[in-house]
Design an enzyme around this catalytic site. Structure first.
Site, PDB file in Angstrom:
ATOM      1  N   GLY A   1       0.248 -11.989  13.404  1.00 32.94           N
ATOM      2  CA  GLY A   1       0.752 -12.646  12.210  1.00 32.94           C
ATOM      3  C   GLY A   1      -0.105 -13.869  11.929  1.00 32.94           C
ATOM      4  N   GLY A   2      -1.145 -13.686  11.114  1.00 36.09           N
ATOM      5  CA  GLY A   2      -1.945 -14.822  10.670  1.00 36.09           C
ATOM      6  C   GLY A   2      -2.990 -15.319  11.645  1.00 36.09           C
TER       7      GLY A   2
ATOM      8  CB  THR B   1      -4.411 -10.964   6.715  1.00 39.27           C
ATOM      9  OG1 THR B   1      -3.199 -10.231   6.499  1.00 39.27           O
ATOM     10  CG2 THR B   1      -4.841 -11.609   5.423  1.00 39.27           C
TER      11      THR B   1
ATOM     12  CB  CYS C   1       6.243   0.247   6.615  1.00 42.50           C
ATOM     13  SG  CYS C   1       5.388   0.034   5.035  1.00 42.50           S
TER      14      CYS C   1
ATOM     15  CB  ILE D   1      -0.929   0.011   1.243  1.00 40.02           C
ATOM     16  CG1 ILE D   1      -1.789  -1.258   1.310  1.00 40.02           C
ATOM     17  CG2 ILE D   1      -1.785   1.274   1.277  1.00 40.02           C
ATOM     18  CD1 ILE D   1      -2.803  -1.422   0.220  1.00 40.02           C
TER      19      ILE D   1
HETATM   20  C1  LIG Z   1      -3.212  -4.139   3.564  1.00 35.88           C
HETATM   21  C2  LIG Z   1      -2.325  -4.010   4.767  1.00 35.88           C
HETATM   22  C3  LIG Z   1      -1.923  -2.740   5.200  1.00 35.88           C
HETATM   23  C4  LIG Z   1      -1.095  -2.595   6.317  1.00 35.88           C
HETATM   24  N1  LIG Z   1      -0.733  -1.344   6.744  1.00 35.88           N
HETATM   25  C5  LIG Z   1       0.006  -1.197   7.867  1.00 35.88           C
HETATM   26  C6  LIG Z   1       0.331   0.099   8.386  1.00 35.88           C
HETATM   27  O1  LIG Z   1      -0.083   1.131   7.855  1.00 35.88           O
HETATM   28  N2  LIG Z   1       1.109   0.183   9.493  1.00 35.88           N
HETATM   29  C7  LIG Z   1       1.578  -0.939  10.143  1.00 35.88           C
HETATM   30  O2  LIG Z   1       2.265  -0.817  11.163  1.00 35.88           O
HETATM   31  N3  LIG Z   1       1.257  -2.190   9.702  1.00 35.88           N
HETATM   32  C8  LIG Z   1       0.496  -2.340   8.588  1.00 35.88           C
HETATM   33  N4  LIG Z   1       0.161  -3.602   8.135  1.00 35.88           N
HETATM   34  C9  LIG Z   1       0.684  -4.791   8.852  1.00 35.88           C
HETATM   35  C10 LIG Z   1      -0.357  -5.407   9.803  1.00 35.88           C
HETATM   36  O3  LIG Z   1      -0.763  -4.484  10.785  1.00 35.88           O
HETATM   37  C11 LIG Z   1       0.200  -6.688  10.471  1.00 35.88           C
HETATM   38  O4  LIG Z   1       1.377  -6.344  11.181  1.00 35.88           O
HETATM   39  C12 LIG Z   1       0.548  -7.799   9.483  1.00 35.88           C
HETATM   40  O5  LIG Z   1      -0.354  -7.825   8.399  1.00 35.88           O
HETATM   41  C13 LIG Z   1       0.578  -9.189  10.139  1.00 35.88           C
HETATM   42  O6  LIG Z   1      -0.669  -9.548  10.726  1.00 35.88           O
HETATM   43  P1  LIG Z   1      -1.814 -10.399   9.928  1.00 35.88           P
HETATM   44  O7  LIG Z   1      -1.148 -11.628   9.393  1.00 35.88           O
HETATM   45  O8  LIG Z   1      -2.875 -10.680  10.956  1.00 35.88           O
HETATM   46  O9  LIG Z   1      -2.309  -9.513   8.838  1.00 35.88           O
HETATM   47  C14 LIG Z   1      -0.661  -3.759   7.012  1.00 35.88           C
HETATM   48  C15 LIG Z   1      -1.076  -5.038   6.576  1.00 35.88           C
HETATM   49  C16 LIG Z   1      -1.903  -5.174   5.476  1.00 35.88           C
HETATM   50  C17 LIG Z   1      -2.331  -6.570   5.046  1.00 35.88           C
END
Ligand SMILES: Cc1cc2nc3c(=O)[nH]c(=O)nc-3n(C[C@H](O)[C@H](O)[C@H](O)COP(=O)(O)O)c2cc1C
Length: 301
Positions: A241-242, A264, A128, A68
């Protein structure tokens, strides 16, 4: 279900993760913010950011990749346009995710937020993978990370949680320098640097070329990293994470997390965070666990 994270009391350990929950207000009709512990805003920068060109999201086996590029409205617009509404929403606990290209940028965002009512905590995004500088550059170099945390903590009038990049060899070291710099909590993991190629066009499937991998595919790596951070520092951890089910949240807590974040999963089911919070409570009841906090670090390893 109550837990305390960096001195902030949460009604549940289940938190909506940054970048997957907008500015919170978008979810008003979808779920009840008082049923979840808190939510983290999209990363907020000093100036508005347009983000990367499309395509910037693709689905992968057991997950997704995104680049993004931290598109956001800027901290001043968030304070003026979103915070007043959030303050009227029952039970909303707002964690503001802070991003900057330089230490000065981050400090300026924190200063702006310090005077805004209705923010419980800051999450400093030192991780990021989708911007050319800032973000992961801080989070993968111990000295830069230490200085970023030190200055951010000095500026912050609220508790500071530091979000770590998993794109390092020794995540325990990154947690230690964050703690030494004054972090009140650690959150991990952000996404894993990744690449997917379209075999017909020979081109990357994401315009930015690389993106960040998230979702169930990364969960066992994230759990391992939470365990390593738990051994490295004494400050509380928000693990992610997941996570897609309450049982996944339990696994992160056993590895050492005080709270968990869900990202996610909200893309597949926008009510996921609330469902996980509700099911975690049921899981604790069915396993005779009176306080969810008893799970933290209870794995026998
Ligand atoms: C579409 C998208 C946008 C994200 N934007 C940010 C963000 O702006 N700042 C941030 O610290 N993490 C961001 N993340 C990371 C998530 O907060 C998280 O750390 C990461 O996706 C792992 O967790 P999950 O597997 O549950 O998604 C983003 C993740 C996704 C998928």
């Amino acid at each position: 279900m109550r837990v305390t994270l960096a001195g902030v009391e949460l009604a549940s350990p289940v938190i909506a993760a940054s970048g997957t929950f907008g500015y919170g207000v978008e979810f008003e009709e979808i779920l009840s913010l008082d049923k979840i512990g808190a939510f983290v805003t999209k990363g907020l920068s000093r100036e508005p950011m347009a983000g990367n060109p499309a395509p910037r999201i693709i689905e992968t086996p057991a997950g997704m990749m995104n680049a993004i590029g931290l598109q956001n409205m800027g901290v001043q617009a968030f304070i003026a346009e979103k915070l007043p509404k959030l303050r009227t929403m029952k039970g909303a606990v707002v964690i503001a995710n802070v991003f900057g290209y330089t230490i000065e940028d981050c400090v300026e965002v924190i200063h702006a937020l310090n005077d805004a009512p209705g923010v419980a905590m800051y999450e400093l995004n030192a991780s990021c993978p989708n911007t050319s500088h800032g973000g992961m550059v801080f989070g993968t170099d111990p000295d830069s990370l230490y200085n970023l945390v030190l200055h951010s903590k000095k500026a912050a009038k609220r508790p500071l949680m530091v979000k770590l990049s998993p794109n390092v060899t020794d995540i325990g070291l990154m947690a230690r320098v964050s703690s030494d710099g004054g972090a009140d909590a650690i959150s991990l993991v952000n996404t894993f640097l990744s690449l997917s190629i379209d075999i017909e066009t020979h081109r990357p499937r994401i315009a930015n070329v690389t993106g960040g991998l998230s979702g169930p595919a990364i969960r066992p790596i994230a759990v391992r990293m939470v365990h390593e951070v738990r051994r490295a520092v004494r400050i509380p951890i928000a693990g992610m994470g997941g996570i897609v089910r309450a049982e996944d949240a339990v696994e992160f807590m056993l590895a050492g997390a005080t709270a968990v974040q869900v990202g996610t999963a909200s893309y597949a089911d926008p009510r996921a965070v609330e469902n996980i919070a509700t099911n975690l409570k049921k899981w604790c009841t069915s396993h005779n666990i009176p306080r969810v906090s008893e799970l933290t670090g209870a794995a026998i390893l």
